[in-house]
Design a protein around this motif. Structure first.
Motif, PDB file in Angstrom:
ATOM      1  N   TYR A  21     -12.316  -4.571   7.139  1.00 12.81           N
ATOM      2  CA  TYR A  21     -13.601  -3.999   7.557  1.00 12.81           C
ATOM      3  C   TYR A  21     -13.902  -4.267   9.030  1.00 12.81           C
ATOM      4  N   MET A  22     -14.401  -3.233   9.705  1.00 10.57           N
ATOM      5  CA  MET A  22     -14.830  -3.329  11.090  1.00 10.57           C
ATOM      6  C   MET A  22     -16.218  -2.715  11.195  1.00 10.57           C
ATOM      7  N   ASN A  23     -17.012  -3.104  12.213  1.00 17.27           N
ATOM      8  CA  ASN A  23     -18.324  -2.490  12.350  1.00 17.27           C
ATOM      9  C   ASN A  23     -18.163  -1.025  12.760  1.00 17.27           C
ATOM     10  N   SER A  24     -19.222  -0.261  12.563  1.00 18.43           N
ATOM     11  CA  SER A  24     -19.135   1.195  12.708  1.00 18.43           C
ATOM     12  C   SER A  24     -18.756   1.642  14.115  1.00 18.43           C
ATOM     13  N   ASP A  25     -19.227   0.940  15.135  1.00 20.76           N
ATOM     14  CA  ASP A  25     -18.898   1.337  16.507  1.00 20.76           C
ATOM     15  C   ASP A  25     -17.409   1.193  16.790  1.00 20.76           C
ATOM     16  N   GLU A  26     -16.796   0.128  16.294  1.00 23.95           N
ATOM     17  CA  GLU A  26     -15.367  -0.083  16.499  1.00 23.95           C
ATOM     18  C   GLU A  26     -14.546   0.965  15.745  1.00 23.95           C
ATOM     19  N   VAL A  27     -14.999   1.292  14.534  1.00 22.35           N
ATOM     20  CA  VAL A  27     -14.311   2.318  13.750  1.00 22.35           C
ATOM     21  C   VAL A  27     -14.365   3.664  14.466  1.00 22.35           C
ATOM     22  N   LEU A  28     -15.503   3.969  15.079  1.00 26.95           N
ATOM     23  CA  LEU A  28     -15.660   5.230  15.794  1.00 26.95           C
ATOM     24  C   LEU A  28     -14.690   5.335  16.972  1.00 26.95           C
ATOM     25  N   LYS A  29     -14.496   4.219  17.664  1.00 28.36           N
ATOM     26  CA  LYS A  29     -13.578   4.229  18.810  1.00 28.36           C
ATOM     27  C   LYS A  29     -12.157   4.571  18.362  1.00 28.36           C
ATOM     28  N   ILE A  30     -11.736   3.978  17.251  1.00 30.22           N
ATOM     29  CA  ILE A  30     -10.395   4.255  16.738  1.00 30.22           C
ATOM     30  C   ILE A  30     -10.304   5.694  16.231  1.00 30.22           C
ATOM     31  N   SER A  31     -11.357   6.143  15.532  1.00 30.16           N
ATOM     32  CA  SER A  31     -11.366   7.503  14.982  1.00 30.16           C
ATOM     33  C   SER A  31     -11.337   8.551  16.086  1.00 30.16           C
ATOM     34  N   ALA A  32     -12.022   8.264  17.201  1.00 28.08           N
ATOM     35  CA  ALA A  32     -12.081   9.222  18.303  1.00 28.08           C
ATOM     36  C   ALA A  32     -10.767   9.292  19.075  1.00 28.08           C
ATOM     37  N   ALA A  33      -9.877   8.320  18.859  1.00 28.67           N
ATOM     38  CA  ALA A  33      -8.614   8.273  19.597  1.00 28.67           C
ATOM     39  C   ALA A  33      -7.412   8.658  18.738  1.00 28.67           C
ATOM     40  N   CYS A  34      -7.655   9.125  17.501  1.00 24.40           N
ATOM     41  CA  CYS A  34      -6.542   9.500  16.634  1.00 24.40           C
ATOM     42  C   CYS A  34      -6.264  10.994  16.752  1.00 24.40           C
ATOM     43  N   SER A  35      -5.262  11.468  16.025  1.00 27.02           N
ATOM     44  CA  SER A  35      -4.919  12.892  16.041  1.00 27.02           C
ATOM     45  C   SER A  35      -5.740  13.679  15.032  1.00 27.02           C
ATOM     46  N   ALA A  36      -5.982  13.081  13.860  1.00 23.96           N
ATOM     47  CA  ALA A  36      -6.718  13.764  12.795  1.00 23.96           C
ATOM     48  C   ALA A  36      -7.281  12.737  11.818  1.00 23.96           C
ATOM     49  N   LEU A  37      -8.229  13.184  10.999  1.00 24.27           N
ATOM     50  CA  LEU A  37      -8.937  12.302  10.074  1.00 24.27           C
ATOM     51  C   LEU A  37      -8.732  12.759   8.633  1.00 24.27           C
ATOM     52  N   ILE A  38      -8.848  11.802   7.703  1.00 25.06           N
ATOM     53  CA  ILE A  38      -8.596  12.077   6.287  1.00 25.06           C
ATOM     54  C   ILE A  38      -9.833  11.769   5.454  1.00 25.06           C
ATOM     55  N   VAL A  39     -10.197  12.689   4.556  1.00 25.25           N
ATOM     56  CA  VAL A  39     -11.243  12.469   3.548  1.00 25.25           C
ATOM     57  C   VAL A  39     -10.605  12.666   2.176  1.00 25.25           C
ATOM     58  N   ILE A  40     -10.839  11.712   1.258  1.00 26.38           N
ATOM     59  CA  ILE A  40     -10.296  11.812  -0.102  1.00 26.38           C
ATOM     60  C   ILE A  40     -11.448  11.698  -1.099  1.00 26.38           C
ATOM     61  N   GLN A  41     -11.637  12.736  -1.918  1.00 32.00           N
ATOM     62  CA  GLN A  41     -12.669  12.741  -2.958  1.00 32.00           C
ATOM     63  C   GLN A  41     -12.089  13.362  -4.221  1.00 32.00           C
ATOM     64  N   GLY A  42     -11.765  12.528  -5.217  1.00 27.97           N
ATOM     65  CA  GLY A  42     -11.193  13.023  -6.462  1.00 27.97           C
ATOM     66  C   GLY A  42     -12.240  13.444  -7.471  1.00 27.97           C
ATOM     67  N   ASN A  43     -11.812  13.663  -8.724  1.00 28.94           N
ATOM     68  CA  ASN A  43     -12.695  14.150  -9.784  1.00 28.94           C
ATOM     69  C   ASN A  43     -13.918  13.267  -9.995  1.00 28.94           C
ATOM     70  N   LEU A  44     -13.731  11.953  -9.907  1.00 31.20           N
ATOM     71  CA  LEU A  44     -14.834  11.026 -10.169  1.00 31.20           C
ATOM     72  C   LEU A  44     -15.980  11.229  -9.191  1.00 31.20           C
TER      73      LEU A  44
END
Length: 385
Positions: free
Chosen positions: A276-299
């Motif tokens: 776990y990282m705080n939200s600001d740190e996560v945003l920095k990593i997310s903004a520097a990647c190529s693409a993002l993943i969302v996973i939402q199954g049946n539940l």
């Protein structure tokens, strides 16, 4: 006319987590709007994660902490032996003391309105108590739909929600509202409203970059589960690609079947897990990647993860791995940077990854996904009352 508002939010900053930002943004925006806000929350000992970047402060905002002993571990043990304990949440004891506190506060402050935040059922319980006793209008905010809508083991829990017929109910999607009506809740459709979720303003303004090494890097943030957000098919699909892809999971640890899978694939070093990282740190990593993943199954077919709005505001390509017709799928149908893949179908996920790598980002209005926009819509809801 400015209002004197009571807000019941057992989890409030410095508590961290995906849903805390919604209720804290609403509180801050109402305070800035000139309303007087009193937030009833729990003591820090209840919180498993902290995120001080979510902290809000304003002269019109007062935070009242109701102290109680955390019963999380006690409930975990008791649920194994006494089935009825599964209908209690971690703030059940806290809610008893919170009712005493709000009862005394009402006698001196005379609140005009009470707002409670889900997914803690205890928050709604406290709001129901104060609303009924003093005949105060009540808005029950459902950041997530009630669990019995998607978990058959929770069907009996319906009785705990029937008291919400006294409240105006706010959901995050029209689909959630329709599901709550069809589930037999004793609430009129005229009392159901929809205010979409949102993300921090930082997500809509942060500068986007690409991985420094020039490679293709995917990022998934938040929790995952074997029975609803299984990441194993994604890992298998990544491993089957002819060109290398790096995958980062931020915020959770791999479960046992994933650990076994990592021992079998060709390049396990390309799959990274970060705690776990705080939200600001996560945003920095997310903004520097190529693409993002969302996973939402049946539940989680009726739920929309809060991080989705963060991802959309980042203006990055997104691979949504879900079921057709899910709430998340429906809300992203018109989003030009979202690519869909069928949950549980490795070939579909593989094709989605291939399309993700060749996707050209379409420019959008990033500000429309923010919590500030969401909070303004919530304030408009109060004007209806």
């Amino acid at each position: 006319m400015k209002k004197n508002i009571l807000m019941i939010a057992s989890e409030f900053p410095p508590c961290g987590g995906g849903g805390v930002g919604r209720i804290s943004a609403i509180a801050e925006s109402l305070a800035k709007n000139g309303d007087r806000i009193t937030v009833i929350t729990a003591n820090k000992e209840h919180f498993s994660i902290f995120d001080y970047s979510l902290t809000v402060s304003h002269e019109n905002l007062k935070i009242v902490t109701v102290y109680s002993f955390p019963i999380r571990k006690f409930l975990w043990r008791m649920r194994r032996y006494i089935p009825s304990f599964k209908y209690l949440d971690n703030y059940s004891l806290w809610s008893v003391l919170a009712k005493i506190k709000v009862n005394s506060l009402q006698k001196t402050k005379s609140f005009d309105l009470v707002i409670s935040s889900y997914p803690s059922m205890s928050n709604h319980s406290v709001a129901f108590f104060i609303s009924k006793k003093f005949n105060i209008p009540w808005i029950a905010d459902y950041r997530d739909p009630p669990s019995f809508l998607y978990d058959s083991s929770q069907k009996k829990q319906k009785c705990f929600y029937n008291y919400t017929k006294q409240a105006l109910i706010n959901c995050v999607t029209t689909k959630n509202a329709k599901e709550m009506i069809s589930a037999g809740l004793q609430v009129s459709p005229k009392k159901l409203y929809v205010v979409q979720n949102g993300c921090s303003k930082i997500a809509s303004t942060i500068n986007q970059t690409n991985p420094e090494d020039g490679g293709f890097e995917l990022v998934h943030t938040g929790s995952f589960y074997e029975n609803g957000r299984d990441i194993n098919q994604l890992i298998e699909a990544i491993d089957s690609l002819s060109t290398p892809v790096k995958m980062r999971f931020i915020g959770d640890e791999p479960y046992n079947s994933t650990k076994e899978l990592l021992l079998k694939i060709n390049n396990p070093e390309r799959i990274e897990f970060i705690s776990y990282m705080n939200s600001d740190e996560v945003l920095k990593i997310s903004a520097a990647c190529s693409a993002l993943i969302v996973i939402q199954g049946n539940l989680f077919t009726n739920q929309i993860p809060g991080k989705l709005f963060e991802y959309l505001a980042l203006e990055k390509p997104i691979l949504l791995i879900s079921n057709k017709g899910s709430a998340t799928h429906i809300i992203t149908l018109d989003e030009p940077n979202v690519i869909f893949a069928e949950y549980g179908d490795i070939e579909s996920i593989k094709l989605g990854l291939i399309n993700l790598k060749s996707h050209k980002v379409v420019g959008i209005d990033r500000s429309k996904y923010t919590r500030e926009k969401m909070a303004k819509n919530f304030i408009s809801l109060l004007d209806i009352i």
